[in-house]
Enzyme design. Structure first.
Site, PDB file in Angstrom:
ATOM      1  N   CYS A  59     -42.623  -1.841 -28.278  1.00 56.17           N
ATOM      2  CA  CYS A  59     -43.245  -1.215 -27.114  1.00 56.17           C
ATOM      3  C   CYS A  59     -43.594   0.250 -27.380  1.00 56.17           C
ATOM      4  O   CYS A  59     -42.723   1.026 -27.782  1.00 56.17           O
ATOM      5  CB  CYS A  59     -42.297  -1.314 -25.921  1.00 56.17           C
ATOM      6  SG  CYS A  59     -42.789  -0.346 -24.489  1.00 56.17           S
ATOM      7  N   TRP A  92     -36.683  -8.973 -21.297  1.00 58.51           N
ATOM      8  CA  TRP A  92     -36.399  -8.682 -22.694  1.00 58.51           C
ATOM      9  C   TRP A  92     -35.002  -9.203 -23.030  1.00 58.51           C
ATOM     10  O   TRP A  92     -34.071  -9.089 -22.233  1.00 58.51           O
ATOM     11  CB  TRP A  92     -36.445  -7.181 -22.937  1.00 58.51           C
ATOM     12  CG  TRP A  92     -37.800  -6.571 -22.771  1.00 58.51           C
ATOM     13  CD1 TRP A  92     -38.340  -6.099 -21.613  1.00 58.51           C
ATOM     14  CD2 TRP A  92     -38.776  -6.374 -23.786  1.00 58.51           C
ATOM     15  NE1 TRP A  92     -39.605  -5.608 -21.851  1.00 58.51           N
ATOM     16  CE2 TRP A  92     -39.901  -5.756 -23.177  1.00 58.51           C
ATOM     17  CE3 TRP A  92     -38.819  -6.630 -25.155  1.00 58.51           C
ATOM     18  CZ2 TRP A  92     -41.046  -5.410 -23.898  1.00 58.51           C
ATOM     19  CZ3 TRP A  92     -39.957  -6.282 -25.876  1.00 58.51           C
ATOM     20  CH2 TRP A  92     -41.058  -5.684 -25.246  1.00 58.51           C
ATOM     21  N   THR A 126     -38.603  -3.586 -17.424  1.00 58.98           N
ATOM     22  CA  THR A 126     -39.319  -2.841 -18.456  1.00 58.98           C
ATOM     23  C   THR A 126     -38.388  -2.079 -19.393  1.00 58.98           C
ATOM     24  O   THR A 126     -37.261  -1.742 -19.052  1.00 58.98           O
ATOM     25  CB  THR A 126     -40.281  -1.831 -17.800  1.00 58.98           C
ATOM     26  OG1 THR A 126     -39.526  -0.848 -17.088  1.00 58.98           O
ATOM     27  CG2 THR A 126     -41.227  -2.522 -16.830  1.00 58.98           C
ATOM     28  N   VAL A 127     -38.905  -1.836 -20.590  1.00 62.72           N
ATOM     29  CA  VAL A 127     -38.303  -0.891 -21.535  1.00 62.72           C
ATOM     30  C   VAL A 127     -39.273   0.267 -21.694  1.00 62.72           C
ATOM     31  O   VAL A 127     -40.489   0.095 -21.528  1.00 62.72           O
ATOM     32  CB  VAL A 127     -38.037  -1.548 -22.904  1.00 62.72           C
ATOM     33  CG1 VAL A 127     -36.943  -2.586 -22.799  1.00 62.72           C
ATOM     34  CG2 VAL A 127     -39.302  -2.161 -23.520  1.00 62.72           C
ATOM     35  N   TYR A 190     -55.089  -0.686 -22.980  1.00 64.00           N
ATOM     36  CA  TYR A 190     -54.715  -1.811 -22.124  1.00 64.00           C
ATOM     37  C   TYR A 190     -55.835  -2.163 -21.153  1.00 64.00           C
ATOM     38  O   TYR A 190     -56.049  -3.344 -20.837  1.00 64.00           O
ATOM     39  CB  TYR A 190     -53.425  -1.497 -21.359  1.00 64.00           C
ATOM     40  CG  TYR A 190     -52.205  -1.548 -22.230  1.00 64.00           C
ATOM     41  CD1 TYR A 190     -51.456  -2.707 -22.350  1.00 64.00           C
ATOM     42  CD2 TYR A 190     -51.803  -0.434 -22.969  1.00 64.00           C
ATOM     43  CE1 TYR A 190     -50.334  -2.767 -23.168  1.00 64.00           C
ATOM     44  CE2 TYR A 190     -50.686  -0.475 -23.792  1.00 64.00           C
ATOM     45  CZ  TYR A 190     -49.959  -1.644 -23.895  1.00 64.00           C
ATOM     46  OH  TYR A 190     -48.857  -1.705 -24.710  1.00 64.00           O
TER      47      TYR A 190
END
Length: 365
Positions: A59, A92, A126-127, A190
């Site tokens: 990421c 994750w 999220t990370v 993105y």
């Protein structure tokens, strides 16, 4: 990484459903905005050993925190847990660790830390995320603020010779540049990749390359974005550049030209890659596995490309001779990464050099 679009359910995103037909990509930027502060009375006070940074190498947002943690020498005070490059429908996962569990938090999925604090957490898992080890609860996933706090709130624990990544006298110029890099480049790739229409894609494509042309011109007059040494803005741009030719050029259709076709940006990116703390956090294989396997709406076969040839990352960049200066100013480079922080040598640019020459390059770190 949070690639959730407006109207999408978190489970849809984790399944790889990122594209909404006919729509522009809109990133969900609502994060847990708690902060760890250098204040003993704070809800989350700075305390060595108390917090664990969960950051996947794949990421780009998590990669920022890895770089800043390394540059500032915070490895001994903020431990790190690394999920694998892909995730299941829940979150994750720690599939790279023994028994599939983070050895410190004892959890299989990052989702468990989110639910420990917010049982009905409605957004994407999220990370990067900072987790309070004693309670197992997520503290924050606000990646934009997290690295700034590493520089300011954790200052007393910085290593000797650590760079000032967010200098007070440059912030008035840095903050608009940080916003520009996020909206136009970090998120710009993105917008191209997850565009839901030809019109949305064309608009995103032009916007991205207009920004890259602007940065190309800026880097024609200075070694780093703010001058003679590295700052936070270099970290933020670098993680996108490191992924550009390997992923964004093809997978996200950002193909007006490769990074290698921008003379200044390409030399600048190589300069950073060869600087301790930057390139030694980049795992090209995990990066490719994440994008090509997780984004099934873009790549339904989940086939991961073998290329591109990455050996060029170790070619001389010439920016030190051209501009002078030093990445760390009057400071020093960080020590070699700890064993747990070390990238698999087979997943680096050096591995591509070794394949063609039979010689493993280690001098760049």
């Amino acid at each position: 990484m949070n690639a959730q679009q407006s109207g999408q359910k978190p489970a849809d995103v984790l399944k790889g459903n990122y594209v909404t037909a006919g729509a522009e990509f809109t990133r969900d930027t609502n994060y847990i905005t708690d902060r760890v502060l250098d204040d003993p009375a704070a809800q989350w006070p700075v305390e060595p050993g108390r917090y664990r940074l969960v950051a996947a190498r794949a990421c780009p947002w998590a990669n920022r925190t890895m770089i800043v943690r390394r540059l500032l020498g915070l490895e001994d005070v903020i431990s790190i847990g690394m999920p694998g490059p892909t995730h299941d429908v829940r979150s994750w996962t720690f599939d790279l660790d023994e028994d599939g569990k983070d050895p410190v938090l004892g959890i299989e999925r990052l989702q468990e830390a989110y639910f420990a604090r917010f049982p009905d957490y409605p957004r994407g898992i999220t990370v990067p995320a900072l987790v309070d080890i004693p309670t197992g609860q997520v503290v924050t996933n606000d990646y934009a603020q997290m690295t700034l706090d590493f520089s300011s709130e954790w200052k007393k624990y910085h290593r000797a010779g650590a760079p000032d990544l967010y200098p007070e006298h440059l912030r008035a110029e840095m903050d608009p540049l940080i916003r520009f890099i996020f909206t136009e480049v970090n998120n710009g790739v993105y917008r191209c990749g997850f565009a839901g229409s030809q019109e949305a894609y064309a608009k995103a494509f032009d916007r991205l390359f207009t920004a890259l042309d602007t940065l190309e011109a800026r880097l024609d007059t200075r070694r780093f974005l703010m001058g003679e040494q590295i700052t936070e803005v270099d970290v933020r741009l670098f993680t996108t550049l490191a992924r550009f030719d390997a992923v964004y050029y093809s997978h996200f259709k950002c193909n007006r030209q490769k990074l290698a076709d921008f003379p200044n940006l390409w030399a600048y990116a190589r300069d950073l890659y060869q600087t301790p703390g930057f390139g030694d956090t980049i795992d090209f294989e995990q990066i490719k596995q994440h994008y090509y396997i997780v984004h099934t709406d873009i790549n339904p076969t989940q086939i991961v490309p073998v290329g591109p040839d990455l050996s060029g990352w170790l070619e001389p960049h010439g920016r030190d001779e051209r501009f002078g200066g030093s990445p760390f100013g009057e400071g020093t480079a960080p020590e070699a990464p700890l064993p747990h922080d070390t990238v698999d040598p087979a997943h680096t640019a050096a591995a591509w050099v070794e394949r063609s020459t039979g010689e493993l390059r280690t001098d760049f770190v």
